[in-house]
Scaffold this active site. Structure first.
Site, PDB file in Angstrom:
ATOM      1  N   GLU A 244       6.884  -8.862   1.272  1.00  0.00           N
ATOM      2  CA  GLU A 244       6.724  -9.108   0.046  1.00  0.00           C
ATOM      3  C   GLU A 244       8.311  -9.793  -1.226  1.00  0.00           C
ATOM      4  OE1 GLU A 244       4.455  -6.331  -1.999  1.00  0.00           O
ATOM      5  OE2 GLU A 244       3.153  -6.751  -0.904  1.00  0.00           O
TER       6      GLU A 244
ATOM      7  N   ASN B 158       6.409 -11.668   5.292  1.00  0.00           N
ATOM      8  CA  ASN B 158       4.297 -12.177   4.514  1.00  0.00           C
ATOM      9  C   ASN B 158       4.610 -11.748   3.651  1.00  0.00           C
ATOM     10  OD1 ASN B 158       1.500 -10.719   5.573  1.00  0.00           O
ATOM     11  ND2 ASN B 158       2.344  -8.935   4.919  1.00  0.00           N
TER      12      ASN B 158
ATOM     13  N   HIS C   6      -5.249 -11.287  -0.349  1.00  0.00           N
ATOM     14  CA  HIS C   6      -4.752 -10.562  -1.578  1.00  0.00           C
ATOM     15  C   HIS C   6      -5.667 -11.471  -2.850  1.00  0.00           C
ATOM     16  CE1 HIS C   6      -4.661  -6.893   0.231  1.00  0.00           C
ATOM     17  NE2 HIS C   6      -2.853  -7.137  -0.105  1.00  0.00           N
TER      18      HIS C   6
ATOM     19  N   GLU D 276      -4.287  -9.754   5.440  1.00  0.00           N
ATOM     20  CA  GLU D 276      -4.646  -9.063   4.722  1.00  0.00           C
ATOM     21  C   GLU D 276      -5.245  -9.013   3.890  1.00  0.00           C
ATOM     22  OE1 GLU D 276      -1.518  -6.534   2.455  1.00  0.00           O
ATOM     23  OE2 GLU D 276      -0.183  -6.671   4.409  1.00  0.00           O
TER      24      GLU D 276
ATOM     25  N   ASP E 129      -8.594  -9.783   1.595  1.00  0.00           N
ATOM     26  CA  ASP E 129     -10.219  -8.750   1.076  1.00  0.00           C
ATOM     27  C   ASP E 129     -10.087  -9.735  -0.937  1.00  0.00           C
ATOM     28  OD1 ASP E 129      -7.692  -7.942  -0.903  1.00  0.00           O
ATOM     29  OD2 ASP E 129      -8.163  -6.003   0.269  1.00  0.00           O
TER      30      ASP E 129
HETATM   31  C1  XIL Z   1      -0.982  -0.390   0.492  1.00  0.00           C
HETATM   32  C2  XIL Z   1      -2.582   0.425   1.957  1.00  0.00           C
HETATM   33  O1  XIL Z   1      -3.842   0.345   2.046  1.00  0.00           O
HETATM   34  C3  XIL Z   1      -2.233   1.993   1.272  1.00  0.00           C
HETATM   35  O2  XIL Z   1      -3.473   2.292   1.803  1.00  0.00           O
HETATM   36  C4  XIL Z   1      -1.012   2.659   0.935  1.00  0.00           C
HETATM   37  O3  XIL Z   1      -1.556   3.475   0.066  1.00  0.00           O
HETATM   38  C5  XIL Z   1      -0.203   1.381   0.406  1.00  0.00           C
HETATM   39  O4  XIL Z   1      -0.046   0.175   0.423  1.00  0.00           O
HETATM   40  N1  XIL Z   1       0.290  -5.043   0.398  1.00  0.00           N
HETATM   41  C6  XIL Z   1       0.827  -4.415   1.823  1.00  0.00           C
HETATM   42  C7  XIL Z   1       0.265  -3.597   2.156  1.00  0.00           C
HETATM   43  O5  XIL Z   1       2.089  -5.604   1.832  1.00  0.00           O
HETATM   44  O6  XIL Z   1       1.350  -2.873   2.902  1.00  0.00           O
HETATM   45  C8  XIL Z   1      -0.026  -2.429   1.124  1.00  0.00           C
HETATM   46  O7  XIL Z   1      -1.129  -1.224   1.934  1.00  0.00           O
HETATM   47  C9  XIL Z   1      -1.439  -3.292   0.278  1.00  0.00           C
HETATM   48  C10 XIL Z   1      -0.556  -4.095  -0.793  1.00  0.00           C
END
Ligand code: XIL
Length: 368
Positions: free
Chosen positions: A164, A209, A249, A279, A281
Site C-alpha cells: 500500500e 501490493n 478488496h 487479497e 473479497d
Molecule cells: C488485515 C487483517 O485481515 C486483519 O486481521 C488485521 O487486523 C488488519 O489487517 N490490506 C492488507 C491486509 O494488506 O494486511 C489487511 O489485513 C487488510 C487490508
C-alpha cells in the site's frame, strides 16, 4: 411470477450494471441452483494457483477450517504473523511463532506460503515511532528484511515487500503514503527495501501490493497513475521487482473500470511484471440483504474484475483474504446496517462453496 433466473438477472443489471447472457458462466450460475452444480475441480487441476489468507485462531482450533483450506488451496498467506506488529514487540526481539506455525501447516500440506509484508504504514509497533534519523531508519529497515527474509529463505518464495505505497487520494503522480519510512527516508525507502530483499533471497519473487486500483472514478484513476509512475521509475533504475499484487478488496457498490484495469495490467506486463490477485473479497455492506441475491452480486463483481484482468494477462496467482464468511476482516470496517453477517468470501459460514467460488474456478481452471 418471475423465475429465479429472471429475478437474479434483473438485480444484477440494476445493482451492478452487469447483464449476464445465457451463454456466459454467470448466466449458468444464475440458472443453476448450488445443489445442482457439479463438484468443484481439485486445486491441482486449476491452471492458476488459488489460495487464501489464514487466520491463526481457527487454524489452531478448528479441524473444519484446516480441511477447507487444504481442500481448496494451493497457496496461503497469513492475515498477520509477518507484519511488524506481530514480529517486533520490541526493537531487540523477533517473535516468529505465528509465522512458523503457518509455514509448518503450509509445508505439511503441500501449500506455498506467501510473505505479507515487509514495508507497510500499518500494523507498526509503537517503538518504531522513536526512529529518529535517516541512518537509523535505514539500519532498522534493512536489518528487519535481512532477518525475516533470511530466516525463510527458499521457503517463502513470494513476498509483498511493499504494501500500500500509494495514498487513498494521491495529490500528484509522485505522492507516496506517509509512514515512518517515508518520513525518514523519502521515496528511496522503496528501492532500499527491494534491494535488501533481492540480496537476502535472490530467488524470491518481490511484489508491490496495492488496493483501489480497479474502480470507476477520478480518485481510482489517480491511484493507477501514481502506481504506474512509481513502478516505471523503479524499473528504469533497475530496482529488483517482479510483480504487482492487486489486493482486490472489491466493493459491491462500486463498478469496475474494466478498460482502466485492463490497460493498467497491460502496462505492467509491458514492463515485464507479473500480476497477482492477492487479497480478493467483495465488501457487501451496501448490497441488498437476501443471501442468495447478495451471493450472486458478490460473484458478479468478482467476475467483472477477473474478466478485466484476464482480458490483458493471466494472473500468476489468485488469493482471497480468507476462505469462509465465518472469518473475514470485512466486518471490522464494513459491518452491515441491518445487522446481517457479511458474506464477502468464497465459502459460506458452513464451508459450502458460494457462487464466488464458481467464478474463481471458472477463471482459475483454464480451458476445460
Ligand atoms: C488485515 C487483517 O485481515 C486483519 O486481521 C488485521 O487486523 C488488519 O489487517 N490490506 C492488507 C491486509 O494488506 O494486511 C489487511 O489485513 C487488510 C487490508
Amino acid at each position: 411470477m418471475l423465475s429465479r433466473r429472471e429475478t437474479l438477472s434483473t438485480a444484477l443489471k440494476a445493482v451492478c450494471g452487469i447483464s449476464a447472457s445465457v451463454a456466459s458462466p454467470l448466466g449458468t450460475l444464475l440458472a443453476t441452483p448450488a445443489a445442482a452444480q457439479p463438484p468443484l475441480r481439485s486445486p491441482a487441476e486449476w491452471t492458476i494457483p488459488f489460495g487464501a489468507a489464514l487466520r491463526d485462531g481457527p487454524l489452531a482450533d478448528e479441524p473444519d477450517y484446516r480441511a477447507a483450506i487444504v481442500k481448496h488451496c494451493r497457496q496461503v498467506v497469513g492475515e498477520g504473523g509477518l507484519k511488524w506488529f506481530d514480529l517486533r514487540p520490541s526493537r531487540e526481539r523477533f517473535v516468529f511463532d505465528q509465522a512458523d506455525k503457518q509455514l509448518n501447516f503450509a509445508t505439511g500440506n503441500g501449500l506455498e506460503l506467501r510473505g505479507h509484508t515487509l514495508v507497510w504504514y500499518g500494523a507498526m509497533p509503537d517503538w518504531t515511532k522513536t526512529i529518529a534519523s535517516a541512518a537509523e531508519a535505514e539500519r532498522e529497515l534493512v536489518g528487519h528484511i535481512e532477518t525475516v527474509m533470511g530466516r525463510y529463505r527458499g521457503r517463502i518464495k513470494s513476498w509483498d515487500v511493499i504494501n500500500e505505497p500509494i495514498p487513498d487520494d494521491p495529490a500528484s503522480r509522485s505522492d507516496i503514503r506517509p509512514s515512518i519510512w517515508q518520513q525518514r527516508l523519502g521515496e528511496s525507502h522503496i528501492a532500499l527495501a527491494l534491494r535488501a530483499a533481492a540480496r537476502t533471497d535472490p530467488a524470491a519473487k518481490l511484489i508491490i501490493n496495492e488496493y483501489d486500483i480497479e474502480f470507476v472514478g477520478d480518485r481510482f484513476r489517480r491511484k493507477r497513475d501514481a502506481m504506474l509512475r512509481l513502478v516505471r521509475d523503479l524499473k528504469l533504475r533497475n530496482v529488483p521487482l517482479h510483480g504487482i499484487g492487486l489486493q482486490g478488496h472489491l466493493r459491491g457498490d462500486l463498478a469496475i473500470d474494466r478498460e482502466g484495469l485492463s490497460a493498467f495490467v497491460s502496462e505492467m506486463r509491458a514492463l515485464g511484471l507479473e500480476v497477482l490477485v492477492t487479497e480478493l473479497d467483495v465488501v457487501d455492506d451496501r448490497l441488498p440483504a437476501p443471501p442468495e441475491l447478495r451471493d450472486m452480486l458478490v460473484a458478479a463483481r468478482a467476475y467483472e474484475f477477473l474478466q478485466a484482468i484476464h482480458a490483458a494477462a493471466r494472473p500468476t496467482a489468485v488469493l482471497t483474504w480468507g476462505i469462509t464468511d465465518k472469518y473475514s476482516w470485512v466486518p471490522l470496517w464494513f459491518k452491515r446496517g441491518d445487522g446481517q453477517p457479511n458474506r464477502p468470501l468464497p465459502l459460506d459460514e458452513a464451508y459450502r462453496p458460494k457462487p464466488l467460488m464458481r467464478v474463481l474456478e471458472h477463471f482459475g481452471q483454464g480451458p476445460r
